[in-house]
Design a protein around this motif. Structure first.
Motif, PDB file in Angstrom:
ATOM      1  N   THR A  74       0.740  -1.208   0.129  1.00  0.00           N
ATOM      2  CA  THR A  74      -0.053   0.054   0.013  1.00  0.00           C
ATOM      3  C   THR A  74       0.815   1.285   0.080  1.00  0.00           C
ATOM      4  N   SER A  75       1.963   1.196   0.764  1.00  0.00           N
ATOM      5  CA  SER A  75       2.877   2.448   0.880  1.00  0.00           C
ATOM      6  C   SER A  75       3.454   2.609  -0.409  1.00  0.00           C
ATOM      7  N   LEU A  76       3.827   1.525  -1.077  1.00  0.00           N
ATOM      8  CA  LEU A  76       4.431   1.823  -2.492  1.00  0.00           C
ATOM      9  C   LEU A  76       3.343   2.143  -3.659  1.00  0.00           C
ATOM     10  N   ILE A  77       2.192   1.728  -3.302  1.00  0.00           N
ATOM     11  CA  ILE A  77       1.359   2.016  -4.485  1.00  0.00           C
ATOM     12  C   ILE A  77       0.844   3.646  -4.233  1.00  0.00           C
ATOM     13  N   GLY A  78       0.604   3.931  -3.123  1.00  0.00           N
ATOM     14  CA  GLY A  78       0.280   5.137  -2.634  1.00  0.00           C
ATOM     15  C   GLY A  78       1.361   6.275  -2.890  1.00  0.00           C
ATOM     16  N   GLY A  79       2.544   6.141  -2.643  1.00  0.00           N
ATOM     17  CA  GLY A  79       3.589   6.912  -2.879  1.00  0.00           C
ATOM     18  C   GLY A  79       3.875   7.095  -4.623  1.00  0.00           C
ATOM     19  N   SER A  80       3.567   5.951  -5.048  1.00  0.00           N
ATOM     20  CA  SER A  80       3.840   6.101  -6.648  1.00  0.00           C
ATOM     21  C   SER A  80       2.574   6.927  -7.410  1.00  0.00           C
ATOM     22  N   LEU A  81       1.387   6.755  -6.687  1.00  0.00           N
ATOM     23  CA  LEU A  81       0.297   7.631  -7.153  1.00  0.00           C
ATOM     24  C   LEU A  81       0.624   9.072  -7.078  1.00  0.00           C
ATOM     25  N   GLY A  82       0.947   9.443  -5.779  1.00  0.00           N
ATOM     26  CA  GLY A  82       1.304  10.732  -5.167  1.00  0.00           C
ATOM     27  C   GLY A  82       2.446  11.557  -6.054  1.00  0.00           C
ATOM     28  N   ALA A  83       3.525  10.836  -6.163  1.00  0.00           N
ATOM     29  CA  ALA A  83       4.615  11.220  -6.970  1.00  0.00           C
ATOM     30  C   ALA A  83       4.138  11.444  -8.370  1.00  0.00           C
ATOM     31  N   GLY A  84       3.372  10.459  -8.954  1.00  0.00           N
ATOM     32  CA  GLY A  84       2.808  10.564 -10.622  1.00  0.00           C
ATOM     33  C   GLY A  84       1.898  11.998 -10.437  1.00  0.00           C
TER      34      GLY A  84
END
Length: 242
Positions: A74-84
Protein backbone atom coordinates in the motif's frame (compact mmCIF):
# COMPACT_ATOMS: atom_id res chain seq x y z
CA UNK A 1 21.23 28.97 2.56
CA UNK A 2 20.47 25.51 1.20
CA UNK A 3 23.07 23.84 3.40
CA UNK A 4 21.71 25.62 6.48
CA UNK A 5 18.11 24.77 5.60
CA UNK A 6 18.96 21.10 5.06
CA UNK A 7 20.92 20.98 8.32
CA UNK A 8 17.94 22.36 10.24
CA UNK A 9 15.49 20.21 8.29
CA UNK A 10 17.38 17.01 8.97
CA UNK A 11 17.70 17.97 12.62
CA UNK A 12 14.01 18.71 13.05
CA UNK A 13 13.01 15.48 11.32
CA UNK A 14 15.27 13.58 13.73
CA UNK A 15 13.58 14.94 16.84
CA UNK A 16 10.13 16.23 15.95
CA UNK A 17 9.41 16.32 12.21
CA UNK A 18 8.69 19.31 10.02
CA UNK A 19 11.97 19.37 8.10
CA UNK A 20 10.23 20.29 4.85
CA UNK A 21 9.26 23.64 6.39
CA UNK A 22 12.92 24.58 5.90
CA UNK A 23 14.02 22.70 2.78
CA UNK A 24 11.10 23.49 0.46
CA UNK A 25 11.04 27.29 0.95
CA UNK A 26 14.84 27.49 0.77
CA UNK A 27 14.86 25.76 -2.61
CA UNK A 28 12.07 27.98 -3.93
CA UNK A 29 13.91 31.09 -2.76
CA UNK A 30 17.05 29.78 -4.45
CA UNK A 31 15.18 29.89 -7.75
CA UNK A 32 14.13 26.24 -8.05
CA UNK A 33 10.62 25.80 -9.53
CA UNK A 34 8.06 24.64 -6.92
CA UNK A 35 7.58 21.08 -8.23
CA UNK A 36 11.34 20.51 -8.51
CA UNK A 37 11.85 22.12 -5.09
CA UNK A 38 9.40 19.69 -3.51
CA UNK A 39 11.01 16.71 -5.25
CA UNK A 40 14.60 17.76 -4.47
CA UNK A 41 13.81 18.58 -0.84
CA UNK A 42 12.10 15.24 -0.37
CA UNK A 43 15.16 13.44 -1.71
CA UNK A 44 17.43 15.42 0.62
CA UNK A 45 15.49 14.25 3.68
CA UNK A 46 15.13 10.60 2.61
CA UNK A 47 18.14 9.26 4.61
CA UNK A 48 16.55 10.56 7.81
CA UNK A 49 13.48 8.38 7.30
CA UNK A 50 15.68 5.33 6.78
CA UNK A 51 17.74 6.05 9.88
CA UNK A 52 14.59 6.58 11.96
CA UNK A 53 13.22 3.24 10.80
CA UNK A 54 16.40 1.51 11.95
CA UNK A 55 16.19 3.33 15.26
CA UNK A 56 12.78 1.79 15.99
CA UNK A 57 13.62 -1.66 14.63
CA UNK A 58 12.81 -3.42 17.93
CA UNK A 59 9.29 -1.94 17.94
CA UNK A 60 8.57 -2.49 14.26
CA UNK A 61 5.58 -4.83 13.91
CA UNK A 62 2.74 -5.20 11.43
CA UNK A 63 -0.78 -4.15 12.48
CA UNK A 64 -2.89 -6.92 13.98
CA UNK A 65 -5.31 -6.84 11.03
CA UNK A 66 -2.76 -6.49 8.23
CA UNK A 67 0.36 -8.26 7.04
CA UNK A 68 3.59 -6.34 6.60
CA UNK A 69 3.40 -7.16 2.89
CA UNK A 70 0.04 -5.38 2.69
CA UNK A 71 1.45 -2.35 4.51
CA UNK A 72 4.50 -2.13 2.24
CA UNK A 73 2.48 -2.73 -0.91
CA UNK A 74 0.00 0.00 0.00
CA UNK A 75 2.88 2.37 0.81
CA UNK A 76 4.49 1.72 -2.59
CA UNK A 77 1.25 2.18 -4.50
CA UNK A 78 0.25 5.32 -2.61
CA UNK A 79 3.71 6.88 -2.86
CA UNK A 80 3.79 6.13 -6.60
CA UNK A 81 0.38 7.66 -7.20
CA UNK A 82 1.25 10.78 -5.22
CA UNK A 83 4.58 11.20 -7.00
CA UNK A 84 2.95 10.71 -10.38
CA UNK A 85 0.34 13.32 -9.52
CA UNK A 86 3.08 15.79 -8.57
CA UNK A 87 4.93 15.23 -11.84
CA UNK A 88 1.87 16.11 -13.91
CA UNK A 89 0.99 19.15 -11.81
CA UNK A 90 2.08 22.41 -13.51
CA UNK A 91 4.33 24.67 -11.43
CA UNK A 92 1.73 27.45 -11.48
CA UNK A 93 -0.96 25.14 -10.09
CA UNK A 94 1.36 23.69 -7.47
CA UNK A 95 2.34 27.22 -6.40
CA UNK A 96 -1.34 27.94 -5.73
CA UNK A 97 -1.76 24.72 -3.74
CA UNK A 98 1.44 24.99 -1.65
CA UNK A 99 0.21 27.61 0.88
CA UNK A 100 -2.80 25.45 1.71
CA UNK A 101 -0.65 22.34 2.03
CA UNK A 102 1.74 24.20 4.35
CA UNK A 103 -1.19 25.51 6.40
CA UNK A 104 -2.68 22.02 6.74
CA UNK A 105 0.68 20.52 7.69
CA UNK A 106 1.33 23.24 10.28
CA UNK A 107 -2.10 22.83 11.88
CA UNK A 108 -1.74 19.07 11.97
CA UNK A 109 1.67 19.37 13.59
CA UNK A 110 0.39 21.87 16.15
CA UNK A 111 -2.78 19.95 17.00
CA UNK A 112 -1.33 16.47 16.59
CA UNK A 113 -0.47 15.75 20.26
CA UNK A 114 -3.90 16.87 21.44
CA UNK A 115 -5.58 14.83 18.72
CA UNK A 116 -3.60 11.72 19.62
CA UNK A 117 -4.39 12.12 23.34
CA UNK A 118 -8.10 12.38 22.64
CA UNK A 119 -8.33 9.40 20.32
CA UNK A 120 -10.26 6.41 21.60
CA UNK A 121 -8.15 3.36 20.80
CA UNK A 122 -9.84 0.89 23.12
CA UNK A 123 -12.09 -0.70 20.56
CA UNK A 124 -9.42 -2.64 18.68
CA UNK A 125 -8.10 -2.07 15.19
CA UNK A 126 -10.38 -1.24 12.28
CA UNK A 127 -11.17 -3.79 9.59
CA UNK A 128 -8.41 -4.50 7.02
CA UNK A 129 -10.28 -2.78 4.19
CA UNK A 130 -10.70 0.41 6.22
CA UNK A 131 -7.03 0.41 7.20
CA UNK A 132 -5.84 -0.14 3.63
CA UNK A 133 -8.06 2.69 2.32
CA UNK A 134 -6.92 5.15 4.98
CA UNK A 135 -3.26 4.22 4.58
CA UNK A 136 -3.47 4.55 0.79
CA UNK A 137 -4.91 8.06 1.08
CA UNK A 138 -2.17 9.18 3.46
CA UNK A 139 0.56 7.64 1.28
CA UNK A 140 -0.77 9.46 -1.79
CA UNK A 141 -0.49 12.69 0.18
CA UNK A 142 3.04 11.75 1.27
CA UNK A 143 4.13 11.01 -2.28
CA UNK A 144 2.66 14.31 -3.45
CA UNK A 145 3.89 16.75 -0.79
CA UNK A 146 5.38 14.93 2.23
CA UNK A 147 5.02 17.90 4.61
CA UNK A 148 3.65 16.87 8.01
CA UNK A 149 3.53 13.24 6.90
CA UNK A 150 4.63 11.84 10.25
CA UNK A 151 1.86 13.40 12.33
CA UNK A 152 -0.72 12.52 9.66
CA UNK A 153 0.33 8.88 9.86
CA UNK A 154 0.32 8.83 13.67
CA UNK A 155 -3.13 10.42 13.79
CA UNK A 156 -4.40 7.92 11.23
CA UNK A 157 -3.05 4.99 13.22
CA UNK A 158 -4.77 6.32 16.33
CA UNK A 159 -8.09 6.69 14.52
CA UNK A 160 -7.74 3.15 13.18
CA UNK A 161 -7.39 1.78 16.70
CA UNK A 162 -3.64 1.15 16.88
CA UNK A 163 -2.02 1.23 20.32
CA UNK A 164 1.54 1.58 21.62
CA UNK A 165 3.28 4.80 20.61
CA UNK A 166 6.65 3.18 19.92
CA UNK A 167 5.02 0.57 17.72
CA UNK A 168 3.15 3.32 15.88
CA UNK A 169 6.38 5.31 15.51
CA UNK A 170 8.22 2.33 14.05
CA UNK A 171 5.48 1.67 11.52
CA UNK A 172 5.23 5.37 10.70
CA UNK A 173 8.96 5.59 9.98
CA UNK A 174 8.95 2.47 7.80
CA UNK A 175 5.99 3.66 5.74
CA UNK A 176 7.54 7.12 5.38
CA UNK A 177 10.83 5.62 4.19
CA UNK A 178 9.18 3.28 1.67
CA UNK A 179 6.78 5.77 0.11
CA UNK A 180 9.45 8.49 0.02
CA UNK A 181 11.95 6.16 -1.64
CA UNK A 182 9.54 5.18 -4.43
CA UNK A 183 8.45 8.80 -4.81
CA UNK A 184 12.06 9.96 -5.14
CA UNK A 185 12.72 7.25 -7.73
CA UNK A 186 9.79 8.49 -9.82
CA UNK A 187 10.83 12.12 -9.34
CA UNK A 188 14.25 11.14 -10.71
CA UNK A 189 12.76 9.34 -13.71
CA UNK A 190 10.52 12.33 -14.35
CA UNK A 191 13.49 14.70 -14.28
CA UNK A 192 12.14 16.69 -11.32
CA UNK A 193 15.24 16.52 -9.09
CA UNK A 194 17.96 19.17 -9.18
CA UNK A 195 20.77 16.73 -8.42
CA UNK A 196 23.63 18.92 -7.25
CA UNK A 197 21.46 20.86 -4.84
CA UNK A 198 19.68 17.73 -3.61
CA UNK A 199 22.90 15.79 -2.94
CA UNK A 200 24.58 18.67 -1.11
CA UNK A 201 21.44 19.13 0.98
CA UNK A 202 21.29 15.40 1.68
CA UNK A 203 24.79 15.43 3.20
CA UNK A 204 23.90 18.47 5.28
CA UNK A 205 20.60 16.90 6.40
CA UNK A 206 22.38 13.78 7.64
CA UNK A 207 24.82 15.93 9.61
CA UNK A 208 21.99 18.01 11.00
CA UNK A 209 20.06 14.92 12.02
CA UNK A 210 22.95 13.68 14.11
CA UNK A 211 24.06 16.98 15.64
CA UNK A 212 20.59 18.31 16.44
CA UNK A 213 19.48 14.96 17.84
CA UNK A 214 22.41 15.05 20.27
CA UNK A 215 21.70 18.64 21.32
CA UNK A 216 17.92 18.18 21.45
CA UNK A 217 18.23 15.42 24.02
CA UNK A 218 18.81 18.24 26.53
CA UNK A 219 15.93 20.44 25.32
CA UNK A 220 12.25 20.20 26.28
CA UNK A 221 10.08 18.70 23.56
CA UNK A 222 7.76 21.71 23.81
CA UNK A 223 10.63 23.99 22.76
CA UNK A 224 11.41 21.92 19.68
CA UNK A 225 7.76 21.72 18.70
CA UNK A 226 7.38 25.48 19.14
CA UNK A 227 10.25 26.09 16.72
CA UNK A 228 8.61 23.85 14.09
CA UNK A 229 5.18 25.44 14.51
CA UNK A 230 6.50 29.02 14.35
CA UNK A 231 8.57 28.16 11.28
CA UNK A 232 5.60 26.52 9.59
CA UNK A 233 3.37 29.51 10.37
CA UNK A 234 5.91 31.97 8.96
CA UNK A 235 6.44 29.92 5.80
CA UNK A 236 2.70 29.57 5.30
CA UNK A 237 2.20 33.32 5.62
CA UNK A 238 5.04 34.08 3.21
CA UNK A 239 3.69 31.72 0.54
CA UNK A 240 0.17 33.11 0.89
CA UNK A 241 1.52 36.67 0.50
CA UNK A 242 3.51 35.69 -2.57
Amino acid sequence: MLVAAAFLGGGLNAVAGGGSFFTFPALVWAGVPPVAANASGTMALLPGYMASTWGFREDLKAPEQLSMAAVLGTSLIGGSLGAGLLLITPDAVFSDIVPWLLLAATLLFALGPRLLRNLNTSGGESRPGVQITALLAVCIYGGYFNGGLGIVLLATFGLLGHTGLNRMQGLKNLISAVLTAIAVALYAIGGAIIWIKALVMMISAVAGGYVVARVARKLPEATIRAVVIVTGAIMTAVFFLN
